[in-house]
Design a protein around this motif. Sequence first.
Motif, PDB file in Angstrom:
ATOM      1  N   VAL A  81     106.410 -12.593 107.587  1.00 22.24           N
ATOM      2  CA  VAL A  81     105.896 -13.362 106.452  1.00 22.24           C
ATOM      3  C   VAL A  81     105.608 -12.399 105.303  1.00 22.24           C
ATOM      4  CG1 VAL A  81     103.893 -14.694 105.633  1.00 22.24           C
ATOM      5  CG2 VAL A  81     104.961 -15.246 107.837  1.00 22.24           C
ATOM      6  N   ASP A  82     106.023 -12.768 104.103  1.00 22.23           N
ATOM      7  CA  ASP A  82     105.842 -11.889 102.948  1.00 22.23           C
ATOM      8  C   ASP A  82     104.445 -11.982 102.358  1.00 22.23           C
ATOM      9  OD1 ASP A  82     108.767 -10.946 102.388  1.00 22.23           O
ATOM     10  OD2 ASP A  82     108.899 -13.113 102.697  1.00 22.23           O
ATOM     11  N   MET A  83     103.944 -13.231 102.184  1.00 21.50           N
ATOM     12  CA  MET A  83     102.649 -13.465 101.548  1.00 21.50           C
ATOM     13  C   MET A  83     101.830 -14.404 102.412  1.00 21.50           C
ATOM     14  SD  MET A  83     104.452 -14.153  97.881  1.00 21.50           S
ATOM     15  CE  MET A  83     105.890 -14.785  98.774  1.00 21.50           C
ATOM     16  N   LEU A  84     100.584 -14.060 102.632  1.00 22.56           N
ATOM     17  CA  LEU A  84      99.730 -14.853 103.506  1.00 22.56           C
ATOM     18  C   LEU A  84      98.428 -15.190 102.787  1.00 22.56           C
ATOM     19  CD1 LEU A  84      99.220 -14.493 107.262  1.00 22.56           C
ATOM     20  CD2 LEU A  84      97.182 -14.452 105.821  1.00 22.56           C
ATOM     21  N   ALA A  85      98.177 -16.480 102.581  1.00 18.37           N
ATOM     22  CA  ALA A  85      96.942 -16.938 101.947  1.00 18.37           C
ATOM     23  C   ALA A  85      95.902 -17.203 103.025  1.00 18.37           C
ATOM     24  CB  ALA A  85      97.197 -18.212 101.143  1.00 18.37           C
ATOM     25  N   THR A  86      94.706 -16.648 102.831  1.00 23.91           N
ATOM     26  CA  THR A  86      93.667 -16.766 103.847  1.00 23.91           C
ATOM     27  C   THR A  86      92.298 -16.911 103.207  1.00 23.91           C
ATOM     28  OG1 THR A  86      92.587 -15.596 105.684  1.00 23.91           O
ATOM     29  CG2 THR A  86      93.593 -14.239 103.975  1.00 23.91           C
ATOM     30  N   ASN A  87      91.416 -17.620 103.899  1.00 22.18           N
ATOM     31  CA  ASN A  87      90.031 -17.761 103.455  1.00 22.18           C
ATOM     32  C   ASN A  87      89.190 -16.558 103.871  1.00 22.18           C
ATOM     33  OD1 ASN A  87      90.218 -20.433 102.282  1.00 22.18           O
ATOM     34  ND2 ASN A  87      90.417 -21.208 104.370  1.00 22.18           N
ATOM     35  N   VAL A  88      89.749 -15.729 104.759  1.00 21.10           N
ATOM     36  CA  VAL A  88      89.004 -14.568 105.276  1.00 21.10           C
ATOM     37  C   VAL A  88      89.800 -13.286 105.007  1.00 21.10           C
ATOM     38  CG1 VAL A  88      87.682 -15.851 106.994  1.00 21.10           C
ATOM     39  CG2 VAL A  88      89.984 -15.047 107.571  1.00 21.10           C
ATOM     40  N   PRO A  89      90.038 -12.955 103.762  1.00 25.49           N
ATOM     41  CA  PRO A  89      90.897 -11.810 103.442  1.00 25.49           C
ATOM     42  C   PRO A  89      90.355 -10.475 103.937  1.00 25.49           C
ATOM     43  CG  PRO A  89      89.742 -12.593 101.480  1.00 25.49           C
ATOM     44  CD  PRO A  89      89.533 -13.628 102.543  1.00 25.49           C
ATOM     45  N   GLY A  90      89.029 -10.289 103.885  1.00 24.29           N
ATOM     46  CA  GLY A  90      88.450  -9.037 104.371  1.00 24.29           C
ATOM     47  C   GLY A  90      88.682  -8.853 105.851  1.00 24.29           C
ATOM     48  N   ARG A  91      88.430  -9.892 106.607  1.00 24.47           N
ATOM     49  CA  ARG A  91      88.633  -9.849 108.054  1.00 24.47           C
ATOM     50  C   ARG A  91      90.110  -9.668 108.387  1.00 24.47           C
ATOM     51  NH1 ARG A  91      87.533 -15.218 111.027  1.00 24.47           N
ATOM     52  NH2 ARG A  91      85.713 -15.170 109.656  1.00 24.47           N
ATOM     53  N   ALA A  92      90.983 -10.361 107.623  1.00 23.10           N
ATOM     54  CA  ALA A  92      92.422 -10.245 107.865  1.00 23.10           C
ATOM     55  C   ALA A  92      92.906  -8.835 107.579  1.00 23.10           C
ATOM     56  CB  ALA A  92      93.180 -11.250 106.989  1.00 23.10           C
ATOM     57  N   ALA A  93      92.413  -8.223 106.506  1.00 22.21           N
ATOM     58  CA  ALA A  93      92.808  -6.853 106.177  1.00 22.21           C
ATOM     59  C   ALA A  93      92.382  -5.876 107.262  1.00 22.21           C
ATOM     60  CB  ALA A  93      92.222  -6.451 104.821  1.00 22.21           C
ATOM     61  N   ALA A  94      91.180  -6.050 107.751  1.00 20.58           N
ATOM     62  CA  ALA A  94      90.688  -5.175 108.816  1.00 20.58           C
ATOM     63  C   ALA A  94      91.505  -5.346 110.089  1.00 20.58           C
ATOM     64  CB  ALA A  94      89.206  -5.469 109.085  1.00 20.58           C
ATOM     65  N   LEU A  95      91.860  -6.581 110.393  1.00 23.35           N
ATOM     66  CA  LEU A  95      92.660  -6.882 111.577  1.00 23.35           C
ATOM     67  C   LEU A  95      94.031  -6.214 111.489  1.00 23.35           C
ATOM     68  CD1 LEU A  95      93.101  -8.557 114.220  1.00 23.35           C
ATOM     69  CD2 LEU A  95      93.974 -10.380 112.740  1.00 23.35           C
ATOM     70  N   LEU A  96      94.681  -6.346 110.328  1.00 25.95           N
ATOM     71  CA  LEU A  96      96.010  -5.765 110.162  1.00 25.95           C
ATOM     72  C   LEU A  96      95.971  -4.249 110.172  1.00 25.95           C
ATOM     73  CD1 LEU A  96      97.542  -8.138 107.462  1.00 25.95           C
ATOM     74  CD2 LEU A  96      97.958  -8.142 109.919  1.00 25.95           C
ATOM     75  N   ALA A  97      94.868  -3.689 109.709  1.00 28.54           N
ATOM     76  CA  ALA A  97      94.727  -2.230 109.703  1.00 28.54           C
ATOM     77  C   ALA A  97      94.656  -1.670 111.116  1.00 28.54           C
ATOM     78  CB  ALA A  97      93.488  -1.830 108.928  1.00 28.54           C
ATOM     79  N   ARG A  98      94.195  -2.501 112.050  1.00 30.15           N
ATOM     80  CA  ARG A  98      94.082  -2.063 113.444  1.00 30.15           C
ATOM     81  C   ARG A  98      95.347  -2.340 114.243  1.00 30.15           C
ATOM     82  NH1 ARG A  98      89.113  -4.911 112.920  1.00 30.15           N
ATOM     83  NH2 ARG A  98      89.944  -6.573 114.246  1.00 30.15           N
ATOM     84  N   ASN A  99      96.256  -3.120 113.692  1.00 29.00           N
ATOM     85  CA  ASN A  99      97.452  -3.530 114.433  1.00 29.00           C
ATOM     86  C   ASN A  99      98.723  -3.082 113.714  1.00 29.00           C
ATOM     87  OD1 ASN A  99      96.523  -5.648 116.682  1.00 29.00           O
ATOM     88  ND2 ASN A  99      95.198  -5.880 114.915  1.00 29.00           N
TER      89      ASN A  99
END
Length: 239
Positions: free
Chosen positions: A221-239
């Motif tokens: 997926v190129d662009m992902l809209a989320t209500n929890v961008p901080g949590r999503a960024a942290a999650l992706l940084a770990r994976n």
Amino acid sequence: MKLIAHRGLSSLYPELTEIAFAKALELDIHGVETDVRLSKDGIVVCVHDPIIDRVADGRGRVSELTLQQLRGYNFGTEAMKQSVLTLDELLEMLVQYEDKHLYIETKHPVRFSRILEEQVVLRLRYHGLLFDPRIHIISFAASSITWMKEMAPQLDRIHLRRSWEKWLNPVPNFVGHPTGLGISVERARKNPEFIGKWGLPTYVWTVDNASDIRWAKKQGVDMLATNVPGRAAALLARN
């Protein structure tokens, strides 16, 4: 994968308000998303619903209220009062963050028809952002995508597709020649082959679940809209 704060940092602050965008713009993410409508006196305001009952302490239809009338209502909470935000005010915030992108969703149907797109273009021109690659127009309305192509063909145009549209448009003959396509995370899960189909970048909304976020990244997926961008960024940084 580019993370986009859906309606600002809406999981922690009142959606589409100054504080929600201020907090979202501080995050280490790609950008923010806003919905826009026209007030009765033709001002582009950041409001999702056609009526304000859900998000303000008043009642009424956005298109039947002037900006002054909208300013009389609280779009925040009792502890965190917020005025309705105009697109002009949001653009003034954006120019302070040279690395952040803005996704502007034009809401239709509205009584003003293409006047909404005309006013969006005027506001972008006023702020020197009409040719800025950080500006993206998104809409469920094919008519909006078409109007934006006519008025500002240089802007990125993402058509958000509903499931029933595959029956109306079974072949990739997209009205307005969008530069990207959007689908819900639920539809993407059911039909992952739609991601990147026809060679167009894919925008997926609204993705808050950790497993969905990881899945979207794996699917390209190129662009992902989320209500929890901080949590999503942290999650992706770990994976």
